[in-house]
Each structure stands twice: as structure tokens, then as C-alpha cells.
Scaffold this motif. Sequence first.
Motif, PDB file in Angstrom:
ATOM      1  N   VAL A  14       2.219   2.506  11.389  1.00  0.00           N
ATOM      2  CA  VAL A  14       1.164   2.865  10.444  1.00  0.00           C
ATOM      3  C   VAL A  14       0.822   1.712   9.505  1.00  0.00           C
ATOM      4  CG1 VAL A  14       1.642   5.337  10.420  1.00  0.00           C
ATOM      5  CG2 VAL A  14       2.725   3.872   8.727  1.00  0.00           C
TER       6      VAL A  14
ATOM      7  N   VAL B 267       5.577   6.955   2.757  1.00  0.00           N
ATOM      8  CA  VAL B 267       5.364   8.378   3.047  1.00  0.00           C
ATOM      9  C   VAL B 267       5.566   8.667   4.534  1.00  0.00           C
ATOM     10  CG1 VAL B 267       3.808   8.805   1.120  1.00  0.00           C
ATOM     11  CG2 VAL B 267       2.854   8.170   3.316  1.00  0.00           C
ATOM     12  N   ASN B 268       5.467   7.660   5.391  1.00  0.00           N
ATOM     13  CA  ASN B 268       5.655   7.893   6.817  1.00  0.00           C
ATOM     14  C   ASN B 268       7.106   7.722   7.250  1.00  0.00           C
ATOM     15  OD1 ASN B 268       3.193   8.459   8.633  1.00  0.00           O
ATOM     16  ND2 ASN B 268       2.404   7.100   7.058  1.00  0.00           N
TER      17      ASN B 268
ATOM     18  N   ASN C 263       8.093   4.365  12.794  1.00  0.00           N
ATOM     19  CA  ASN C 263       6.926   5.011  12.185  1.00  0.00           C
ATOM     20  C   ASN C 263       6.271   4.098  11.147  1.00  0.00           C
ATOM     21  OD1 ASN C 263       7.300   7.290  13.661  1.00  0.00           O
ATOM     22  ND2 ASN C 263       7.639   8.667  11.938  1.00  0.00           N
TER      23      ASN C 263
ATOM     24  N   CYS D 295       0.821  -1.220   0.000  1.00  0.00           N
ATOM     25  CA  CYS D 295       0.000   0.000   0.000  1.00  0.00           C
ATOM     26  C   CYS D 295       0.849   1.260   0.000  1.00  0.00           C
ATOM     27  CB  CYS D 295      -0.955   0.008   1.193  1.00  0.00           C
ATOM     28  SG  CYS D 295      -0.155   0.191   2.791  1.00  0.00           S
ATOM     29  N   GLU D 296       2.122   1.157   0.357  1.00  0.00           N
ATOM     30  CA  GLU D 296       3.086   2.271   0.337  1.00  0.00           C
ATOM     31  C   GLU D 296       2.835   3.320   1.418  1.00  0.00           C
ATOM     32  OE1 GLU D 296       3.681   3.834  -3.580  1.00  0.00           O
ATOM     33  OE2 GLU D 296       3.638   1.865  -4.513  1.00  0.00           O
ATOM     34  N   VAL D 297       1.970   3.038   2.388  1.00  0.00           N
ATOM     35  CA  VAL D 297       1.755   3.998   3.476  1.00  0.00           C
ATOM     36  C   VAL D 297       3.039   4.151   4.308  1.00  0.00           C
ATOM     37  CG1 VAL D 297       0.428   4.438   5.581  1.00  0.00           C
ATOM     38  CG2 VAL D 297      -0.729   3.646   3.547  1.00  0.00           C
TER      39      VAL D 297
END
Lengths: 76, 265
Positions: free
Chosen positions: A61, A23-24, A57, A18-20
Amino acid sequence: MGKMRGAIVVDTERCKGCEVCIVNCPTDTIGMAEEVNGKGYHYAYMKHPENCTGCANCAIVCPDGVITVYRVKTEK
Amino acid sequence: MDIKEIIQPENLVHKRTPLMTDATLSYCPGCGHGTAHHLVMEVIEEMGIQQDTIGIAPVGCSVLAYDFMDIDMSQAAHGRAPAVATGIKRLWPEKYVFTYQGDGDLAAIGTAETIHACNRGENIVIIFINNGIYGMTGGQMAPTTLEGMKSSTTPYGRDAKQMGHPLKITELVAQLPGTYYVTRQAVHKAGNVRKTRKAIMKAFEVQRDKKGLAFVEIVSNCNSGWKMTPNESNEWMEEHMFPFYPLGDIKVEGKIVKDLLKELM
């Protein structure tokens, strides 16, 4: 002052790409692998392992909880 | 330093909580449900109440929550989770009881159960995932859908004249005397996840101290329903959902801490 070095281990078969986490990640450590897992998803991996500080992080997430984080304080 | 030297059991800082089962989550990639599941289970693990917690799974995307959470769980009819939780908690007042519901479940078909459980001040925790859409059934308009927001049943955007206004159920229940702690959080960024974890922890502590009902809303994304990539949907959520559903505590220790009238304007 010691510098934090970290590393992540990704459960690649559970990762849904999902690549979340990307970015975090504050240190641009994580990237998506060219290869895909058994479900056909590109999975997260440490693109720049030297950047990782083990801040976790990405792991907190991650919706699927696939990331395990390790951290160690170096003397340098 | 070699990576292998770092990856040693003594350097472990974060791993998946063992209170989540090994079943692969049925959610779409990037869905906030997974993060919320992990948070609830981490809190239960930290409080050491796995044996004393009973969860109520709703109808909706999280209908299979009992497959993923390694605690005792019950399934409720659509929207009736607070009613089932009321029954269980009254029979077993020493157990921790929580419901885990989406917006279609809690704010549409279960509005009556939600409002009355909150009004009675049942000593339970309600975890409310608000993604502004019916995710499981194919992205139809929910009561929480924003004005102008496109969904499969509002292809030209929600028109308040025809379809009514979006419902801020969290602000609504905050005004009822039975609620003790009401908050709205998110789980798309690491900082928000940490705050949400604290909020869920506080909610379970309210229940432990028998203070009343704790209501934790989590504004989440539905990238499949919104037809976006996970990160695009998170950005869209920050841009559009947060101005209407502002994050933060609404009611703390039985007192409203936000100027609700100002926000409703």
C-alpha cells in the motif's frame, strides 16, 4: 507449526510520512519516527520489530514504494 | 531471532519494482497515484513486456508519469490519451498500449475521446484514477465530484441543480459494445491493492488476447484537495465515495455483470 518472522527496511529518505502503512499493518509493528528525514517528513520505522510477520501489507500500500519486506519461517 | 538474520537476500518477499525509476514521485504523501503506478509496473514486470509496452501519460497530477515509469511513454494533449493510444496501437498492433488518466482528464475534457475509443473497441488498456476532484490545479470540482462535496469551486458543496450530477463514466462505457472488461477498484487497503493488481493483470491479458478495450477505474483519494490527512481521506472515501462508486467488476468477458439500472437509482 512454524511461526513467521518478518522485518521491513524503510528507505527513509524517500518516505513521505503518510502513515498509510500504519493503518494497514495488522500487527502494530510500524510507527513514525520522532526524527525527520531530509525533506522534513517523519518516516516509518519498526516500532515493535518482534510483531512483524512479513505479510507485506505495508509495502504494497506504500504509495512511494519505500518498504522492502523480508520473511523467514522459524521452527518454534 | 535477530532482525539482521531476517534481513537477508534469500528472505526477500517484497521490494520496489525495478520498472519504477529512481525519481522521487511528485505526488502528495498518501496519494493513491503512487500505489497505482507501482501496480501497473509490477504487472508489466510480471508479464515480461517492458520492451513491448507503450504508456500514454495524461494531463493532470500524473502528467509526469513518464518520469516514473521505466517504459516507452508518450504525452497526450489534455484528455486525448485514448486517441493517441488508438493511433499507436493501430500502427503497432503487437505492442501493449495503455493510457493512465485522471478523472478531470478522462471524464471531463476527454469524454469524447474516451467514449469513442471505448465504442470503437480499440484494443488498449485504460487506467482511470477517480478522486472526484481536479487535484493538480488546486482541487476544483470535476464531473466526478459527489453531490454536496466541497471543492475550491464548490465551497458550499456541489449542488446538482446548478452544477449537474456526478458522472459515472465507468458504468457509461460498460454499456458500449467495444469494451470487453470494465472494473472499479481501489488501492487504499492491502486487500484492495491485491484485487486491483489482479484487475490490471486481467486488463493486459485482454489486450494480449485482442479481445477489446479493458477499462480499470481506481477510486482514489486526494487528501490535499479534500483537505484531510491521508488516512482521514481514505476513511472519507470508504464512507462517501464507495456508496456512489461501488467497487467490483462491472463487465467481464463482454457481458455486464452488475445490475446497472438498480445502482443508478
